[in-house]
Scaffold this active site. Sequence first.
Site, PDB file in Angstrom:
ATOM      1  N   LYS A  57       0.752  -1.226   0.118  1.00  9.24           N
ATOM      2  CA  LYS A  57       0.026   0.018   0.144  1.00  9.24           C
ATOM      3  C   LYS A  57       0.628   1.110  -0.019  1.00  9.24           C
ATOM      4  CE  LYS A  57      -1.926   1.325   4.087  1.00  9.24           C
ATOM      5  NZ  LYS A  57      -1.462   2.647   4.365  1.00  9.24           N
ATOM      6  N   ASN A  58       1.814   1.096   0.806  1.00  8.67           N
ATOM      7  CA  ASN A  58       2.586   2.482   1.095  1.00  8.67           C
ATOM      8  C   ASN A  58       3.651   2.737   0.105  1.00  8.67           C
ATOM      9  OD1 ASN A  58       1.076   3.094   3.132  1.00  8.67           O
ATOM     10  ND2 ASN A  58       2.565   2.361   4.846  1.00  8.67           N
ATOM     11  N   CYS A  82      -5.211   7.904   9.469  1.00 11.86           N
ATOM     12  CA  CYS A  82      -5.426   7.219  10.972  1.00 11.86           C
ATOM     13  C   CYS A  82      -4.803   8.435  11.753  1.00 11.86           C
ATOM     14  CB  CYS A  82      -4.303   6.014  11.115  1.00 11.86           C
ATOM     15  SG  CYS A  82      -4.853   4.608  10.161  1.00 11.86           S
ATOM     16  N   ARG A  97      -0.196  14.781  13.533  1.00  9.60           N
ATOM     17  CA  ARG A  97       0.590  14.582  12.359  1.00  9.60           C
ATOM     18  C   ARG A  97       0.849  15.506  11.522  1.00  9.60           C
ATOM     19  NH1 ARG A  97      -2.284   8.932  10.001  1.00  9.60           N
ATOM     20  NH2 ARG A  97       0.083   8.959   8.937  1.00  9.60           N
ATOM     21  N   ASP A 138       4.406   0.153  11.888  1.00  8.07           N
ATOM     22  CA  ASP A 138       3.085  -0.227  11.644  1.00  8.07           C
ATOM     23  C   ASP A 138       2.819  -1.822  11.997  1.00  8.07           C
ATOM     24  OD1 ASP A 138       2.497   2.003  10.370  1.00  8.07           O
ATOM     25  OD2 ASP A 138       3.130   1.664   8.323  1.00  8.07           O
ATOM     26  N   ARG A 188      -9.023  -0.579   4.545  1.00  9.91           N
ATOM     27  CA  ARG A 188      -8.068   0.640   3.803  1.00  9.91           C
ATOM     28  C   ARG A 188      -6.979   0.076   3.400  1.00  9.91           C
ATOM     29  NH1 ARG A 188      -6.795   4.944   7.408  1.00  9.91           N
ATOM     30  NH2 ARG A 188      -5.454   5.517   5.652  1.00  9.91           N
TER      31      ARG A 188
HETATM   32  C1  EPZ Z   1       3.885   6.663   6.579  1.00 11.16           C
HETATM   33  O1  EPZ Z   1       3.313   7.784   6.995  1.00 11.16           O
HETATM   34  C2  EPZ Z   1       2.935   5.392   6.506  1.00 11.16           C
HETATM   35  N1  EPZ Z   1       1.890   5.920   5.589  1.00 11.16           N
HETATM   36  C3  EPZ Z   1       2.513   5.078   7.992  1.00 11.16           C
HETATM   37  O2  EPZ Z   1       1.865   3.981   7.667  1.00 11.16           O
HETATM   38  C4  EPZ Z   1       3.773   4.750   8.633  1.00 11.16           C
HETATM   39  O3  EPZ Z   1       3.153   4.522  10.130  1.00 11.16           O
HETATM   40  C5  EPZ Z   1       4.785   5.909   8.669  1.00 11.16           C
HETATM   41  O4  EPZ Z   1       5.162   6.296   7.436  1.00 11.16           O
HETATM   42  C6  EPZ Z   1       6.048   5.442   9.459  1.00 11.16           C
HETATM   43  O5  EPZ Z   1       6.586   4.451   8.893  1.00 11.16           O
HETATM   44  C7  EPZ Z   1       1.984   6.085   4.180  1.00 11.16           C
HETATM   45  O6  EPZ Z   1       3.130   5.692   3.807  1.00 11.16           O
HETATM   46  C8  EPZ Z   1       0.895   6.402   3.383  1.00 11.16           C
HETATM   47  P1  EPZ Z   1       6.234   9.782   8.532  1.00 11.16           P
HETATM   48  P2  EPZ Z   1       3.799   9.336   7.144  1.00 11.16           P
HETATM   49  O7  EPZ Z   1       6.238  11.362   7.869  1.00 11.16           O
HETATM   50  O8  EPZ Z   1       4.837   9.309   5.742  1.00 11.16           O
HETATM   51  C9  EPZ Z   1       6.607  12.972  12.231  1.00 11.16           C
HETATM   52  C10 EPZ Z   1      -0.044   2.460   7.875  1.00 11.16           C
HETATM   53  O9  EPZ Z   1      -0.680   1.940   8.748  1.00 11.16           O
HETATM   54  N2  EPZ Z   1       6.634  14.030  10.995  1.00 11.16           N
HETATM   55  O10 EPZ Z   1       7.356   8.926   8.415  1.00 11.16           O
HETATM   56  O11 EPZ Z   1       3.052  10.156   7.319  1.00 11.16           O
HETATM   57  C11 EPZ Z   1       5.339  12.226  12.271  1.00 11.16           C
HETATM   58  O12 EPZ Z   1       4.422  12.998  13.142  1.00 11.16           O
HETATM   59  C12 EPZ Z   1       0.562   4.031   7.863  1.00 11.16           C
HETATM   60  O13 EPZ Z   1       0.204   1.966   6.690  1.00 11.16           O
HETATM   61  C13 EPZ Z   1       7.043  15.308  11.362  1.00 11.16           C
HETATM   62  O14 EPZ Z   1       7.180  15.822  12.496  1.00 11.16           O
HETATM   63  O15 EPZ Z   1       4.946   9.026   8.411  1.00 11.16           O
HETATM   64  C14 EPZ Z   1       5.915  11.081  12.866  1.00 11.16           C
HETATM   65  O16 EPZ Z   1       6.009  11.141  14.122  1.00 11.16           O
HETATM   66  C15 EPZ Z   1      -0.122   4.662   9.092  1.00 11.16           C
HETATM   67  N3  EPZ Z   1       6.898  16.266  10.255  1.00 11.16           N
HETATM   68  C16 EPZ Z   1       7.303  10.942  12.189  1.00 11.16           C
HETATM   69  O17 EPZ Z   1       7.623  11.903  11.644  1.00 11.16           O
HETATM   70  C17 EPZ Z   1       6.583  15.849   9.117  1.00 11.16           C
HETATM   71  O18 EPZ Z   1       6.530  16.839   8.284  1.00 11.16           O
HETATM   72  C18 EPZ Z   1       7.148   9.823  10.908  1.00 11.16           C
HETATM   73  O19 EPZ Z   1       5.960   9.993  10.205  1.00 11.16           O
HETATM   74  C19 EPZ Z   1       6.267  14.733   8.771  1.00 11.16           C
HETATM   75  C20 EPZ Z   1       6.395  13.639   9.806  1.00 11.16           C
END
Ligand code: EPZ
Length: 430
Positions: free
Chosen positions: A22-23, A117, A122, A308, A400
């Site tokens: 998916k991701n 989610c 976020r 995840d 989803r």
């Molecule tokens: C991706 O989300 C995945 N979603 C998530 O999977 C997954 O949990 C996550 O990566 C971490 O591996 C998709 O790929 C669609 P991040 P993403 O930016 O990209 C902080 C699932 O179940 N952050 O790596 O949104 C954030 O708050 C889903 O399939 C900032 O602070 O995650 C978090 O603490 C849920 N500022 C950390 O970084 C930003 O601008 C990692 O988030 C962006 C993120």
Amino acid sequence: MEKISVRGGRKLHGSITVGGMKNAALPILLGTILVGDRCVIENLPEISDIRSALDILSSLGATVRMIDRTTVEIDTSNIRPGTTPYDLARSMRASYYVVGAELGRYGTSRAACPGGCDFGVRPIDQHIKGFEALGAKVDVVDGCITCSAPPEGLTGASIYMDIVSVGATINIMLAAVLADGMTVIDNAAREPHVVDVANFLNTCGADVSGAGTDVIKIRGVKKLHGVTYAIIPDMIEAGTYMMAAAATGSELTIANVIPKHLESISAKLEEMGAKVEDLGDAVHIYPSEGPLRRINVKTMPYPGYPTDMNPQICVLLCLARGTSILTEGVWENRFKYVEELVRMGASITVDGRTAVIQGGRPFRPATVKCSDLRAGAAMVIAALATDGVTVIENIYHIERGYEHLVEKLQGVGADIKTIDTPEDSGQSAV
Ligand code: EPZ
């Protein structure tokens, strides 16, 4: 509303085939906006987030045609940037990839801030920092993000990510592939899906190197071209079924996987006493010879143990004898599901990002809710390991991200079904 009913306590046996990730699929589908040509994307998972991404593409003016259940043809020659419908953008987190792709190709984008989610705050500050470093003007007003490049277009830049972010790494990559000159992303995410997006872009004619390490270099090119591309297998779907096998003491083959991507998950299962055999393009899980052993787990960016897979391993820790500690190293609040496991008899205390699990008590059947996608998968695993009938509500979260979860588990002997009315829940699950 549909629910899932599981009569647990059975062993699973046979083989489950994993679908596309998916991701990786979401940014690749939305990344076709950059291509302006015809792409064929194969090995898509059949899940509702993919349907939402295809709806976004159609609403922007792309021609979208399903060739078969898992293959789509997309022509993005005629896109109307900035027209993603509000509700579609809000329906999933990955809608933010529209912004990077539109900005990269047209120098302009407008979309509602993404949904997805609920794991606490976020933010998207790292995405914005990257777009601004490339020269874009970015405004976030009334829940909408608006970006515009200067008249001369985006220019490559060096960007240090303050936090390891999958989404920001991919989004900046999308925005930078057609920018003028070289972009360097330092402290980049190393997830296999980041590598898959880079491979897709390179197949389309982009010049991206270093994906899979923490420094990614993107040399801007003038134009991309259409391709046929197959998405990698979903390591989280695979890991979820590996946990289901271990929780039920079953021997199971998980087919269509890249075992390298599963190393941190396999390592934790082996620490707990299960055995994982690498079969090249599949893994075979053998049950623990004695009771599952207690362990400590901390979720981290790849190659660490994935966030995840936090709720799924929590179920195993509930079944293992002794006290285990599960620490969430990525999201602010990923333990909402804990209260549902407590309803099933688990003993878990959460303090901030740490859960302390007193394991070794059997689960008891209950009616529980999915609080998010992976939490929903954990409820299913717990239900499979419980004698009696467990009913799981809010299964739209599961739909989803898990293709045909009920059918796949039925195929390996689980007594599981989807139900429409509460009256069904007391009957045999199948
Ligand atoms: C991706 O989300 C995945 N979603 C998530 O999977 C997954 O949990 C996550 O990566 C971490 O591996 C998709 O790929 C669609 P991040 P993403 O930016 O990209 C902080 C699932 O179940 N952050 O790596 O949104 C954030 O708050 C889903 O399939 C900032 O602070 O995650 C978090 O603490 C849920 N500022 C950390 O970084 C930003 O601008 C990692 O988030 C962006 C993120």
